[in-house]
Structure formats: C-alpha cells, structure tokens
Write an enzyme that holds these catalytic residues in place. Structure first.
Site, PDB file in Angstrom:
ATOM      1  N   LYS A 182      76.695  67.376  58.961  1.00  0.00           N
ATOM      2  CA  LYS A 182      76.462  67.999  58.490  1.00  0.00           C
ATOM      3  C   LYS A 182      74.670  68.984  58.871  1.00  0.00           C
ATOM      4  O   LYS A 182      73.816  67.611  58.883  1.00  0.00           O
ATOM      5  CB  LYS A 182      76.362  67.710  57.038  1.00  0.00           C
ATOM      6  CG  LYS A 182      76.038  69.180  56.636  1.00  0.00           C
ATOM      7  CD  LYS A 182      75.423  68.850  54.699  1.00  0.00           C
ATOM      8  CE  LYS A 182      73.971  68.619  54.944  1.00  0.00           C
ATOM      9  NZ  LYS A 182      73.665  69.438  54.781  1.00  0.00           N
ATOM     10  N   GLU A 256      65.011  58.956  60.098  1.00  0.00           N
ATOM     11  CA  GLU A 256      64.296  59.132  60.543  1.00  0.00           C
ATOM     12  C   GLU A 256      63.347  60.158  59.422  1.00  0.00           C
ATOM     13  O   GLU A 256      63.922  60.992  59.326  1.00  0.00           O
ATOM     14  CB  GLU A 256      64.725  59.649  61.810  1.00  0.00           C
ATOM     15  CG  GLU A 256      65.343  58.807  63.150  1.00  0.00           C
ATOM     16  CD  GLU A 256      64.663  58.455  64.289  1.00  0.00           C
ATOM     17  OE1 GLU A 256      63.468  58.584  63.579  1.00  0.00           O
ATOM     18  OE2 GLU A 256      65.475  57.363  65.237  1.00  0.00           O
ATOM     19  N   CYS A 290      58.273  66.402  62.568  1.00  0.00           N
ATOM     20  CA  CYS A 290      58.010  65.043  61.425  1.00  0.00           C
ATOM     21  C   CYS A 290      57.116  64.403  62.031  1.00  0.00           C
ATOM     22  O   CYS A 290      55.932  63.186  61.346  1.00  0.00           O
ATOM     23  CB  CYS A 290      59.400  64.351  61.520  1.00  0.00           C
ATOM     24  SG  CYS A 290      59.816  64.399  63.277  1.00  0.00           S
ATOM     25  N   GLU A 387      52.939  64.447  53.208  1.00  0.00           N
ATOM     26  CA  GLU A 387      53.296  65.732  54.470  1.00  0.00           C
ATOM     27  C   GLU A 387      53.828  66.885  54.232  1.00  0.00           C
ATOM     28  O   GLU A 387      54.104  66.888  52.902  1.00  0.00           O
ATOM     29  CB  GLU A 387      54.450  64.705  55.138  1.00  0.00           C
ATOM     30  CG  GLU A 387      54.993  65.701  56.156  1.00  0.00           C
ATOM     31  CD  GLU A 387      56.668  64.962  57.041  1.00  0.00           C
ATOM     32  OE1 GLU A 387      57.509  65.134  55.963  1.00  0.00           O
ATOM     33  OE2 GLU A 387      56.566  65.145  57.425  1.00  0.00           O
TER      34      GLU A 387
HETATM   35  P1  NAD Z   1      66.007  66.775  53.232  1.00  0.00           P
HETATM   36  O1  NAD Z   1      65.724  65.783  53.364  1.00  0.00           O
HETATM   37  O2  NAD Z   1      65.531  67.617  52.522  1.00  0.00           O
HETATM   38  O3  NAD Z   1      67.994  67.630  53.980  1.00  0.00           O
HETATM   39  C1  NAD Z   1      67.930  66.692  55.237  1.00  0.00           C
HETATM   40  C2  NAD Z   1      68.982  66.419  55.589  1.00  0.00           C
HETATM   41  O4  NAD Z   1      69.953  65.984  54.369  1.00  0.00           O
HETATM   42  C3  NAD Z   1      69.887  68.263  54.896  1.00  0.00           C
HETATM   43  O5  NAD Z   1      70.742  68.495  55.682  1.00  0.00           O
HETATM   44  C4  NAD Z   1      70.517  68.100  53.524  1.00  0.00           C
HETATM   45  O6  NAD Z   1      70.994  68.816  53.386  1.00  0.00           O
HETATM   46  C5  NAD Z   1      70.994  66.903  53.336  1.00  0.00           C
HETATM   47  N1  NAD Z   1      70.632  66.132  51.624  1.00  0.00           N
HETATM   48  C6  NAD Z   1      69.951  66.538  51.805  1.00  0.00           C
HETATM   49  N2  NAD Z   1      69.536  65.752  49.832  1.00  0.00           N
HETATM   50  C7  NAD Z   1      71.196  64.695  49.921  1.00  0.00           C
HETATM   51  C8  NAD Z   1      71.971  63.760  49.707  1.00  0.00           C
HETATM   52  N3  NAD Z   1      71.284  63.172  48.462  1.00  0.00           N
HETATM   53  N4  NAD Z   1      72.684  62.864  50.344  1.00  0.00           N
HETATM   54  C9  NAD Z   1      73.126  63.771  52.168  1.00  0.00           C
HETATM   55  N5  NAD Z   1      71.994  64.437  52.893  1.00  0.00           N
HETATM   56  C10 NAD Z   1      71.786  64.800  52.280  1.00  0.00           C
HETATM   57  O7  NAD Z   1      64.930  67.056  54.232  1.00  0.00           O
HETATM   58  P2  NAD Z   1      64.292  68.512  55.365  1.00  0.00           P
HETATM   59  O8  NAD Z   1      63.619  69.459  54.023  1.00  0.00           O
HETATM   60  O9  NAD Z   1      65.496  68.854  54.878  1.00  0.00           O
HETATM   61  O10 NAD Z   1      63.805  67.927  56.391  1.00  0.00           O
HETATM   62  C11 NAD Z   1      62.044  67.834  56.395  1.00  0.00           C
HETATM   63  C12 NAD Z   1      62.299  66.427  56.615  1.00  0.00           C
HETATM   64  O11 NAD Z   1      62.700  66.082  57.958  1.00  0.00           O
HETATM   65  C13 NAD Z   1      60.627  65.968  56.802  1.00  0.00           C
HETATM   66  O12 NAD Z   1      60.444  65.158  55.501  1.00  0.00           O
HETATM   67  C14 NAD Z   1      60.240  65.384  58.218  1.00  0.00           C
HETATM   68  O13 NAD Z   1      59.264  64.648  58.087  1.00  0.00           O
HETATM   69  C15 NAD Z   1      62.065  65.137  57.854  1.00  0.00           C
HETATM   70  N6  NAD Z   1      61.808  64.931  59.529  1.00  0.00           N
HETATM   71  C16 NAD Z   1      61.801  63.363  60.292  1.00  0.00           C
HETATM   72  C17 NAD Z   1      62.610  63.322  61.999  1.00  0.00           C
HETATM   73  C18 NAD Z   1      62.467  62.348  62.715  1.00  0.00           C
HETATM   74  O14 NAD Z   1      63.330  61.441  63.387  1.00  0.00           O
HETATM   75  N7  NAD Z   1      61.980  60.825  62.257  1.00  0.00           N
HETATM   76  C19 NAD Z   1      62.541  64.610  62.718  1.00  0.00           C
HETATM   77  C20 NAD Z   1      63.202  65.789  62.016  1.00  0.00           C
HETATM   78  C21 NAD Z   1      62.611  66.023  60.636  1.00  0.00           C
END
Ligand code: NAD
Length: 479
Positions: A182, A256, A290, A387
C-alpha cells in the site's frame, strides 16, 4: 522563485506522463475497480487534482492477499532463483528506460524537485532491483537460509514513494515472497505506474499487488491472518500501533520509523564541504527525510562562522516549481504536513529559540515553507526532540567530543548521524559511540542498495538494503 540570483525558468515537460482521470487497484496482475470508495490525489505545488484513486476496502485487501498466496504457492516460490532474477532484472531495466516518466510523475505527485527525483530517487530505485536480482540465485550464501516467508504485507510513506516501494518489493521478490503493498494516500501514482511496469515485464499475476488507500487499508493489510510478514515505513506512532497489532501472532515484522539525526561539525572540518553537507542533510527533499540531519551540533569555536556561511548558502536556495530543473527545494507534500511544520516552528519561537528563514517569495498556490534555521536551541526544546519532517534545522553547540556524543545520543530516535572532521581516528571513535544505524563521515544522505539502513530505539527495528536486508524475507539459516 528567485533569491539573490536570477535564472530563467527551465521547466521539465510533463507531456511524457499520462495521468488517467481515475485508477483502480492492481490485484492478480490486473487493474480492478474495488469495492470501496475513492480519494483524490493532488499536486502539492499547485493544488490541482491529478486523479481519483480507489480506496481499498477490507474485502479488496482480502482479495489481494488471496491472489498473492496463490501466486506464492503455485508459481513464485517454486521458481528457481535464477528465473526470479530475470524478472527483477527486467523490471530494473524498464525502470531505467522509463526513468524520465517516473521522475516527472514522482515530482508532480510528491512535490520534490525534478533534479532529485531524476538524479537520486529513480536511479536508486533501479539500483535496488539490480542489486537484489543479483541475490536471487545466491540466497544459500546469505547467511539467512533460502526459504521465503510467504506473503508480505507492505505499507509505505509519501516522502520517497517509489524508492520506499523498491526497498520493500525488490528484496521480498528476490527471496521468493509475493507482496501486497500500500502506497501512502498522498502519493499513489508512481506505485500504480510500477504496477504497469510489472505487467510490461510479464511478472506472473499476483506476485505484486498494489492496493491504494489510507490508514484503514494499511490496518487491514497488517491484520490480515494470511499475511506472513509485515514491513512498515512511516511514523513512530503508527509503527507502535502495528507492533501492538501483530504482537502474539506468528508474523515477522520490520519497522522503519522516524528520526532526529545529529549532524556534528568539529572545528577542524572542511567548512565549505560541511556547509554543503548541512544543507543537503536538512533541505534535501524539503526535509521530508527520516534520516534528515535536523539537529546541527556545531563546535562552539566555529559556530559563528558556520552560521554566517550557512545563512549565505541558504540564501541561494531556489524554492519553487518542482518541475523546474533549477529548483532546490520543492513543495511540502500536503496541507496537513505544512500545518505540522508551522505548528512546531511556532513552538520553537515560543520556546525562545531564534528563527531565521531564507528571504524568498513563495508561490501563492500550493504548500510551501521557506528553509528555516533555529539557533539558541537547547536540548529540552521540542524542536530539538521531535521530528519536524520539514525544511527546519535546529542548531545546538558543543565544546568537546564527549559532549557532542552525549547530545547526539540524547534523543528517543537513532536512525542516522553525520560527523565532519579532518581526523580519521575521531570519525572511528565517534561512529563507535553514536547510537545510530547509519553514521556518515564528511558526507550526508548517501544511499546505496549494498548498504544496510535501519534504526535504533524508536527509529524501529530490522534493516533494509544490503545482505542484511534479506534477513527480513527469509526463514533463517536453519529453517
Ligand atoms: P504515517 O505513519 O502516517 O503513514 C505511513 C503509511 O502508513 C501510510 O501509507 C499510511 O496510510 C499508513 N498508515 C496510517 N495509519 C496506519 C495504521 N494504523 N496501520 C497501518 N498503516 C497505516 O507516516 P507518514 O506521515 O506517511 O510518513 C512520515 C514518517 O515516515 C516520518 O516519521 C518518517 O520519519 C518516517 N519514515 C521513515 C523511514 C525509515 O526508513 N526509517 C523512511 C521514510 C519515512
């Protein structure tokens, strides 16, 4: 937008992309309508609606998981590694051939500058498929066995839409798993183009399934009883919810999550290079990274000089049209993310830190935030701990290496760090003491498929990339 230099605009043409008015779900090798509702994806630089995208319901997720299970049992897990590799190589080559199309689409849907999607995201995406194609027939030498897990449910964020897809799909497929992935709700388009690439590569139906939607769709994937492995990249908050959801099940999980990396500049560092590294560390991809170097730790003796040079360099950053080849900083991905960045920046001011932003005019439409730096930040400030995930840098100072280590490690996160110094011995001793999954020396934000990436503490667990990245998709050496 212009700052101190004037340039003629140099926009990349968007004629190469064919955005359809609406998109279905990619299940069992075909685009299908789905049983849920739909949502709009917009261009964050203009607020133009790009397409209507299907929102996968629980029933759609179930159908996708069943397609993935069938493909796993009947085709993919029975195929030799050498045969699987051919598909991965083919996908990698098509990604290269269609690289410009993918880069333009990524910049339109995400808001990132074309020079980044063209020169970083897409080449690294192709490199991941090439790299893991090479492992597919050598898994018995991986140290993790060669038995796949089954069906992988993968949920990714919006900051590197296609790159995160590649980090998830390439190792999963190389190891013989099938996937249901997804993409994030604000950036589904390149994942859907990737689905077309799977068709073009004649990938057997069901090996890759792409289901679009928001949190509920993600939750349904994570909770599905026939998913053997969950791979998630996103916020720490959602990562914790996923860890709770799979606790007590047999599912394997990798997470991650977020970061608050320290970029540490010693007084013997080559300052011109360090300034470039600071700028790249926090303003690359609008700071939606991230592992962004969002906390600058600078040695007190050079702090004034570093700040003078940094502000001068920041004043030359061009903020504006993501499709302009001169653009350095593009659009913030969504109105929600912009609101979050504004809120935390206001908190920084209220906490007493001194704010400086580049003098630039922002476009009237779309979501924008000028590159910003806060000085006089203390460790207790929220802008030093949380963050921000935007183009905002917090600056702290230190006097001794041990103080730098203590401040760098004083965070709930542990994804990455940067060290800038002339001394090789200091690089080694710092790298050993920093509690971060990746430590860059005299550089920052360098990504390579051969190198593992992942976090400590609240930045998650598991590694992606390199040989280590295979572990998450194999049963283990003595399975
Ligand atoms: P998010 O957690 O809001 O969403 C990430 C994904 O999870 C989206 O596809 C979203 O639709 C889905 N999602 C939301 N709620 C969910 C649930 N309850 N169960 C399953 N899936 C769910 O994060 P975001 O705002 O899209 O991304 C930003 C974050 O991602 C930042 O905190 C960043 O640091 C992190 N990030 C980490 C890495 C890494 O490799 N560590 C890489 C890129 C981004």
């Amino acid at each position: 937008m212009t700052n101190i230099f004037e340039y003629a605009p140099a926009p990349e043409s968007r004629a190469i992309v064919d955005i359809k008015p609406s998109y279905g779900l990619f299940i069992n090798g075909e685009f299908v309508d789905g049983h849920g509702t739909s949502f709009k994806t917009i261009n964050p630089a203009t607020e133009e609606v790009l397409a209507e995208v299907a929102e996968a319901s629980d029933a759609d997720v179930d159908e996708a998981v069943r397609a993935a299970r069938r493909a796993y049992t009947r085709v993919w897990s029975r195929m030799s590694g050498a045969e699987r590799a051919k598909y991965l190589y083919r996908i990698a080559r098509i990604i290269q051939e269609r690289g410009r199309e993918l880069a333009v689409l990524e910049s339109i849907d995400n808001g990132k500058p074309i020079k980044e999607s063209r020169d970083v995201d897409i080449p690294v995406v192709a490199a991941h498929f090439f790299y893991y194609a090479g492992w597919a027939d050598k898994l018995e030498h991986s140290g993790y066995g060669s038995t796949p897990l089954g069906v992988a449910g993968q949920v990714i964020p919006w900051n590197f839409p296609l790159l995160m897809l590649a980090w998830k799909i390439a190792p999963a497929l190389a190891c013989g798993n099938t996937v249901v992935l997804k993409p994030a709700e604000t950036t589904p388009l390149t994942a859907l183009l990737f689905a077309e690439i799977c068709q073009q590569a004649d990938l057997p139906p069901g090996v890759v399934n792409i289901v679009t939607g928001a949190g509920d769709t993600g939750r349904a994937i994570v909770a599905h009883p026939d998913v053997d492995k969950v791979a998630f990249t996103g916020s720490t908050e959602v990562g914790k919810a996923i860890a709770r959801a799979v606790a007590g099940t047999e599912k394997k999980v990798t997470l991650e999550l977020g970061g608050k990396a320290a970029n540490i500049v010693f007084d013997d560092a080559p300052l011109d290079q360090a300034i470039e590294g600071i700028v790249n560390g926090i303003f690359f991809n609008q700071g939606h990274v991230c592992c962004a170097g969002s906390r600058l730790l600078v040695q007190e003796s050079v702090a004034d000089e570093v700040m003078t040079r940094l502000k001068r360099r920041m004043s030359t950053l061009r903020v504006g049209d993501p499709l302009d080849k001169n653009t350095d900083v593009g659009a913030i991905n969504s109105a929600e993310q912009l609101a979050k960045i504004r809120e935390l920046s206001q908190i920084g001011e209220d906490e007493g830190a001194e704010r400086w932003s580049t003098p630039c005019d922002l476009p009237s439409k779309g979501f924008w935030f000028e590159p910003t730096v806060f000085t006089g930040v203390s460790q207790a400030h929220r802008i030093a701990r949380e963050e921000i995930f935007g183009p905002v840098l917090s600056v702290l100072t230190f006097r001794t290496p041990s103080e730098a280590v203590e401040k760098a490690n004083n965070t709930p996160f542990g994804l990455s760090a940067g060290v800038w110094t002339d001394k090789g011995s200091r690089i080694l001793s710092m790298a050993n003491k920093l509690r971060a999954g990746v430590v860059w020396a005299n550089t920052f934000n360098k990504f390579d498929p051969t190198s593992p990436f992942g976090g400590y503490k609240e930045s998650g667990y598991g590694r992606e990339g390199g040989r280590h990245g295979l572990e998450a998709y194999l049963k283990g050496a003595d399975a």
